[in-house]
Scaffold this motif. Structure first.
Motif, PDB file in Angstrom:
ATOM      1  N   LEU A 178       1.263  -0.823   0.461  1.00  0.00           N
ATOM      2  CA  LEU A 178      -0.178   0.064   0.358  1.00  0.00           C
ATOM      3  C   LEU A 178       0.722   1.202  -0.171  1.00  0.00           C
ATOM      4  CD1 LEU A 178      -2.625  -1.621   2.936  1.00  0.00           C
ATOM      5  CD2 LEU A 178      -3.129  -0.264   0.538  1.00  0.00           C
ATOM      6  N   ALA A 179       2.020   1.135   0.632  1.00  0.00           N
ATOM      7  CA  ALA A 179       3.080   2.013  -0.009  1.00  0.00           C
ATOM      8  C   ALA A 179       3.472   2.920  -0.305  1.00  0.00           C
ATOM      9  CB  ALA A 179       4.293   1.861   1.651  1.00  0.00           C
ATOM     10  N   ASP A 180       3.323   1.709  -1.518  1.00  0.00           N
ATOM     11  CA  ASP A 180       3.247   1.896  -2.712  1.00  0.00           C
ATOM     12  C   ASP A 180       2.607   2.883  -4.054  1.00  0.00           C
ATOM     13  OD1 ASP A 180       6.272   1.784  -2.727  1.00  0.00           O
ATOM     14  OD2 ASP A 180       6.241  -0.490  -3.426  1.00  0.00           O
ATOM     15  N   ASN A 181       1.187   1.472  -3.727  1.00  0.00           N
ATOM     16  CA  ASN A 181       0.203   1.323  -4.304  1.00  0.00           C
ATOM     17  C   ASN A 181      -0.840   2.884  -3.709  1.00  0.00           C
ATOM     18  OD1 ASN A 181      -0.190  -1.230  -6.788  1.00  0.00           O
ATOM     19  ND2 ASN A 181       0.895  -1.330  -4.780  1.00  0.00           N
ATOM     20  N   LEU A 182      -1.409   2.952  -2.913  1.00  0.00           N
ATOM     21  CA  LEU A 182      -2.335   4.169  -2.185  1.00  0.00           C
ATOM     22  C   LEU A 182      -1.590   5.693  -2.196  1.00  0.00           C
ATOM     23  CD1 LEU A 182      -4.877   3.790  -0.875  1.00  0.00           C
ATOM     24  CD2 LEU A 182      -3.865   3.941   1.478  1.00  0.00           C
ATOM     25  N   VAL A 183      -0.173   4.897  -1.484  1.00  0.00           N
ATOM     26  CA  VAL A 183       0.079   6.391  -2.199  1.00  0.00           C
ATOM     27  C   VAL A 183       0.268   6.832  -3.179  1.00  0.00           C
ATOM     28  CG1 VAL A 183       2.544   7.733  -1.578  1.00  0.00           C
ATOM     29  CG2 VAL A 183       2.060   5.834   0.130  1.00  0.00           C
ATOM     30  N   SER A 184       0.508   6.504  -4.591  1.00  0.00           N
ATOM     31  CA  SER A 184       0.657   7.712  -5.217  1.00  0.00           C
ATOM     32  C   SER A 184      -0.940   7.490  -6.174  1.00  0.00           C
ATOM     33  CB  SER A 184       1.186   6.509  -6.044  1.00  0.00           C
ATOM     34  OG  SER A 184       1.078   5.172  -7.041  1.00  0.00           O
ATOM     35  N   TYR A 185      -2.241   6.557  -5.217  1.00  0.00           N
ATOM     36  CA  TYR A 185      -2.733   7.357  -6.236  1.00  0.00           C
ATOM     37  C   TYR A 185      -4.134   8.017  -5.631  1.00  0.00           C
ATOM     38  CZ  TYR A 185      -7.679   6.017  -7.651  1.00  0.00           C
ATOM     39  OH  TYR A 185      -9.492   6.200  -7.483  1.00  0.00           O
ATOM     40  N   VAL A 186      -3.732   8.532  -4.849  1.00  0.00           N
ATOM     41  CA  VAL A 186      -4.039   9.255  -3.525  1.00  0.00           C
ATOM     42  C   VAL A 186      -3.485  10.597  -3.890  1.00  0.00           C
ATOM     43  CG1 VAL A 186      -4.033  10.604  -0.956  1.00  0.00           C
ATOM     44  CG2 VAL A 186      -5.120   7.993  -1.379  1.00  0.00           C
ATOM     45  N   LYS A 187      -1.765   9.955  -4.703  1.00  0.00           N
ATOM     46  CA  LYS A 187      -1.546  11.715  -4.561  1.00  0.00           C
ATOM     47  C   LYS A 187      -1.798  12.350  -5.097  1.00  0.00           C
ATOM     48  CE  LYS A 187       2.142  14.600  -4.581  1.00  0.00           C
ATOM     49  NZ  LYS A 187       2.289  15.890  -3.255  1.00  0.00           N
ATOM     50  N   GLU A 188      -2.323  11.386  -7.354  1.00  0.00           N
ATOM     51  CA  GLU A 188      -2.354  11.266  -8.315  1.00  0.00           C
ATOM     52  C   GLU A 188      -3.826  11.863  -8.658  1.00  0.00           C
ATOM     53  OE1 GLU A 188      -3.737   8.943 -11.747  1.00  0.00           O
ATOM     54  OE2 GLU A 188      -2.952   8.350 -10.714  1.00  0.00           O
ATOM     55  N   MET A 189      -4.418  12.061  -7.499  1.00  0.00           N
ATOM     56  CA  MET A 189      -6.072  11.852  -7.341  1.00  0.00           C
ATOM     57  C   MET A 189      -6.579  13.913  -6.600  1.00  0.00           C
ATOM     58  SD  MET A 189      -8.181   9.894  -9.235  1.00  0.00           S
ATOM     59  CE  MET A 189      -9.269  10.215  -8.534  1.00  0.00           C
ATOM     60  N   GLY A 190      -5.012  13.688  -5.887  1.00  0.00           N
ATOM     61  CA  GLY A 190      -4.901  15.302  -5.345  1.00  0.00           C
ATOM     62  C   GLY A 190      -5.875  14.787  -4.310  1.00  0.00           C
ATOM     63  N   PHE A 191      -5.931  14.080  -3.437  1.00  0.00           N
ATOM     64  CA  PHE A 191      -6.546  14.880  -2.345  1.00  0.00           C
ATOM     65  C   PHE A 191      -5.758  14.790  -0.671  1.00  0.00           C
ATOM     66  CE2 PHE A 191      -9.278  10.906  -4.296  1.00  0.00           C
ATOM     67  CZ  PHE A 191     -10.718  11.656  -3.316  1.00  0.00           C
ATOM     68  N   THR A 192      -6.540  15.578  -0.524  1.00  0.00           N
ATOM     69  CA  THR A 192      -4.841  16.004   1.044  1.00  0.00           C
ATOM     70  C   THR A 192      -5.002  15.362   1.757  1.00  0.00           C
ATOM     71  OG1 THR A 192      -7.131  17.118   2.230  1.00  0.00           O
ATOM     72  CG2 THR A 192      -6.047  18.160   0.919  1.00  0.00           C
ATOM     73  N   HIS A 193      -5.647  14.010   2.319  1.00  0.00           N
ATOM     74  CA  HIS A 193      -5.831  13.284   3.580  1.00  0.00           C
ATOM     75  C   HIS A 193      -6.225  12.082   3.106  1.00  0.00           C
ATOM     76  CE1 HIS A 193      -4.906  17.535   5.073  1.00  0.00           C
ATOM     77  NE2 HIS A 193      -5.066  16.554   6.283  1.00  0.00           N
ATOM     78  N   VAL A 194      -5.854  10.969   3.969  1.00  0.00           N
ATOM     79  CA  VAL A 194      -6.979  10.064   3.672  1.00  0.00           C
ATOM     80  C   VAL A 194      -7.254   9.615   5.098  1.00  0.00           C
ATOM     81  CG1 VAL A 194      -4.992   8.594   1.970  1.00  0.00           C
ATOM     82  CG2 VAL A 194      -4.609   8.510   4.520  1.00  0.00           C
ATOM     83  N   GLU A 195      -8.337   9.222   5.328  1.00  0.00           N
ATOM     84  CA  GLU A 195      -9.525   8.390   6.326  1.00  0.00           C
ATOM     85  C   GLU A 195      -8.899   6.934   6.294  1.00  0.00           C
ATOM     86  OE1 GLU A 195     -12.971   8.334   9.075  1.00  0.00           O
ATOM     87  OE2 GLU A 195     -12.580  10.177   8.370  1.00  0.00           O
ATOM     88  N   LEU A 196      -8.456   5.962   7.569  1.00  0.00           N
ATOM     89  CA  LEU A 196      -7.730   4.811   7.506  1.00  0.00           C
ATOM     90  C   LEU A 196      -9.143   3.708   8.102  1.00  0.00           C
ATOM     91  CD1 LEU A 196      -4.896   4.305   7.284  1.00  0.00           C
ATOM     92  CD2 LEU A 196      -5.973   4.635   5.363  1.00  0.00           C
ATOM     93  N   MET A 197     -10.551   3.558   7.984  1.00  0.00           N
ATOM     94  CA  MET A 197     -11.600   2.653   8.884  1.00  0.00           C
ATOM     95  C   MET A 197     -10.185   1.906   9.515  1.00  0.00           C
ATOM     96  SD  MET A 197     -13.675   1.998   6.079  1.00  0.00           S
ATOM     97  CE  MET A 197     -15.144   1.241   6.967  1.00  0.00           C
ATOM     98  N   PRO A 198     -10.961   1.772  11.122  1.00  0.00           N
ATOM     99  CA  PRO A 198     -10.246   0.803  11.624  1.00  0.00           C
ATOM    100  C   PRO A 198      -9.081   0.415  11.726  1.00  0.00           C
ATOM    101  CG  PRO A 198     -11.920   1.449  13.163  1.00  0.00           C
ATOM    102  CD  PRO A 198     -12.179   1.815  11.485  1.00  0.00           C
TER     103      PRO A 198
END
Length: 636
Positions: A178-198
């Motif tokens: 996720l440190a590769d896949n999620l990070v790059s996707y959120v950055k590409e989409m332009g979100f400023t924050h992620v909220e992780l369910m518990p």
């Protein structure tokens, strides 16, 4: 029986703070800690169990025999049992076996302060000292600016277990992946924050993580604690803040958890009317017990301290505030004033927020609170609860109800879509389209939209445009950003294959551009919690189902004009009032062809006339595409 060496990490002052409910770094004292005593390496254990007759540490190292390593009870009446066991180290599995003074009850419990747990369904704790070299110094230095209430705050809500699967092994991605896949996707989409369910350890997958047993342990489902630190670190290195869902409202009755811990109601309230949640069949913390308050506040600070977390979204706050929450008459008891408010829980939430903002002034706390309780995000000094933000549940429900209606009937429900502005500035509101809205037969967000496929997609983009230009911060649950058609299923990956189709790619690009719009134009965030940041142009055009309004920042030259056309009717030469001279320049249009819209747009700057309209000094004629949100800047 081996004699456990007497040793303590507690000072007398620690004990005083603990008893008073003011020790907020208990994770440095209670639990298991690898230390050296007289040059011998081993593990110090400490657990709170005041009703215990004896407490043993059991594990692989003693074949789970409770006669081998019995802890010592402190003399000071704190109820803490402690001791040092030599020659065990990182990764050792263990539990506490507790013989209670109450009716000979014996419990085997995971360590409430363990920093790692076994992979479910196994339930033991593991000795674990955190060891990670952070590389997010830059982010930590300037995150106060990134987290400020007058800055853009666009949140991507994620359930790690179902965001994306490894297609080869058909399993959720690990923290490292996720440190590769999620990070790059959120950055590409332009979100400023992620909220992780518990992500704190939980035993039951269908709870989505909202029934916690390991409050200090990131779930081992996706890797080691340091792997989760890597994920947070990588998000920070890409200027993305991390919010954790946090659940101080209730906990499950699993045998290894906090319930009936030492044969007594230690963490839960002893009165079933206040200590049991009938909806979730779970236990409710005793907020009036000092040591429990210390446990919970220490836990909140632990994630901010050790994991560099940037915010906590506090779950189910409404259930904490009211003694009669989800209870019938006779199933609850009023407070000392004869009223329904839970005074101990209110006091706890105020102390929680006060402590967090004192120690970590550059983070945010966000309340998921669904009632009309006043002052959730107001300062404690003004009688509020002290949260940074509150979810705007009323906006969410009214808006989704409106968009479920066929466009021909929307003129009769115009007030549903404008009503939010009557209370929008009573709190610091976050606009959520959350996971709760895409389960249990509610359909996906796109699935609620009316009309044929083109209209469904147009409605969805219109909704997102309205959301991103409405005052308040934003939260969108994963899958919503590309118009997933199916309800969320926690047991499988999002339907990423849909992105081969133009409509889904169009929605995704629209959300990406809305994030860029929100973060680029100060009028959308500088005064997002202030009445000064919003002004209606026309909210009464129910016949045409059109809304128009102005968003304002500190500099009037940056004002934006927003128009939402809630029907599939193309409206050319639609006249709106304008409050400034100059020309209108279209800066966003949800109907563009790149979003799979019809392509109606105001391609050239529009002259603003000196003729007044809508109680404004000036006016302009614009084209309103069908089912669209369009945004104009004002240029001289």
């Amino acid at each position: 029986m081996q004699k456990v060496q007497a040793h303590s990490l507690f000072t007398d002052f620690d004990i005083q703070l603990f008893k008073a409910g003011k020790h907020f770094k208990l994770y440095e004292k209670l639990g298991s800690h690898i230390i050296k005593v007289d040059d011998t390496k081993g593990v110090y254990f400490a657990v709170w169990a005041p009703s215990a007759k004896s407490v043993s540490v059991i594990g692989d190292f003693n074949y789970w025999n409770d006669n081998e390593h019995q802890l010592h009870v402190r003399w000071d009446g704190s109820g803490i049992w402690e001791g040092f066991i030599p020659n065990i180290s990182q990764g050792e599995k263990y539990k506490y076996k507790i013989h209670s003074h109450h009716n000979g009850i014996v419990t085997e419990k995971a360590d409430p302060y363990a920093k790692r747990s076994e992979h479910p369904p196994n339930t033991a704790s593991e000795v674990w000292d955190l060891n990670y070299s952070w590389k997010d110094k830059d982010w930590m230095g300037y995150r106060k600016d990134k987290n400020a209430l007058d800055k853009p705050y666009s949140v991507y809500e994620v359930h790690l277990g179902s965001w994306k699967f490894d297609t080869k092994d058909n399993r959720p991605l690990s923290y490292v992946e996720l440190a590769d896949n999620l990070v790059s996707y959120v950055k590409e989409m332009g979100f400023t924050h992620v909220e992780l369910m518990p992500i704190m350890e939980y035993p039951y997958d269908p709870s989505w993580g909202y029934q916690l047993t390991g409050y200090f342990a990131p779930t081992s489902r996706f890797g080691y604690p340091e792997d989760f630190m890597l994920l947070v670190d990588k998000l920070h290195q890409h200027d993305i803040g991390v919010i954790l869902d946090w659940v101080p409202s209730h906990f499950p009755e699993d045998a290894h958890g906090l319930g009936f811990f030492d044969g007594s109601h230690l963490y839960e309230h002893p009165d079933r009317r206040r200590g049991y949640h009938p909806d979730w069949k779970s236990l409710i913390f005793n907020y009036g017990r000092n040591e429990v308050r210390s446990f919970l506040i220490s836990n909140a600070l632990f994630w901010l301290d050790k994991y560099h977390i940037d915010g906590l979204r506090v779950d189910a706050v409404a259930s904490m505030l009211y003694l009669d929450y989800s209870r019938e008459d006779g199933e609850w008891e009023p407070n000392k004033y004869g009223e329904r408010e839970n005074l101990e829980a209110i006091s706890f939430l105020q102390e929680l927020n006060e402590t967090i903002y004192k120690d970590f002034p550059d983070v945010q706390t966000i309340a998921e609170e669904s009632t009309a309780y006043t002052g959730v995000s107001k300062p404690i000094s003004h009688g509020g609860l002290g949260f940074g933000m509150k979810w705007m549940m009323g906006w969410m429900h009214d808006t989704l109800d409106y968009f479920k209606k066929e466009s021909v009937y929307r003129k009769y429900h115009h007030n549903d879509i404008t009503f939010s502005m009557t209370y929008a500035f009573t709190e610091n509101f976050m606009l959520p389209l959350s996971h709760d809205e895409v389960v249990y037969g509610k359909h996906s967000i796109r699935g609620r939209m009316q009309g044929d496929e083109w209209q469904q997609v147009a409605n969805l983009k219109l909704l997102y445009g309205y959301m991103f230009t409405h005052p308040g911060t934003k939260l969108l649950f994963m899958g919503g950003e590309f118009g997933q058609t199916a309800e969320w299923n926690f047991q499988q990956s999002l339907d990423w294959h849909l992105l081969q189709y133009d409509y889904h790619k169009g929605v995704q690009q629209c959300v990406k551009d809305l994030n860029a719009l929100y973060t680029t134009y100060p009028a959308l965030y500088e005064k997002q919690f202030s009445q000064e940041g919003f002004e209606w142009i026309e909210h009464n055009d129910s016949e045409a189902c059109v809304l128009s309004y102005i968003r304002k920042g500190h500099d009037t030259k940056n004002d934006l004009i927003v128009i939402c056309n809630m029907t599939p009717v193309l409206r050319e030469n639609y006249k709106i009032g304008v409050h400034q001279k100059g020309k209108l320049k279209e800066v966003f249009n949800s109907d563009l062809k790149k979003y799979c819209g019809s392509g109606v747009s105001n391609t050239k700057p529009i002259k603003i006339d000196d003729l007044g309209w809508h109680f404004k000094d000036y006016s302009a004629m614009v084209s309103l595409p069908p089912l669209s949100t369009i945004v104009f800047s004002i240029k001289n």
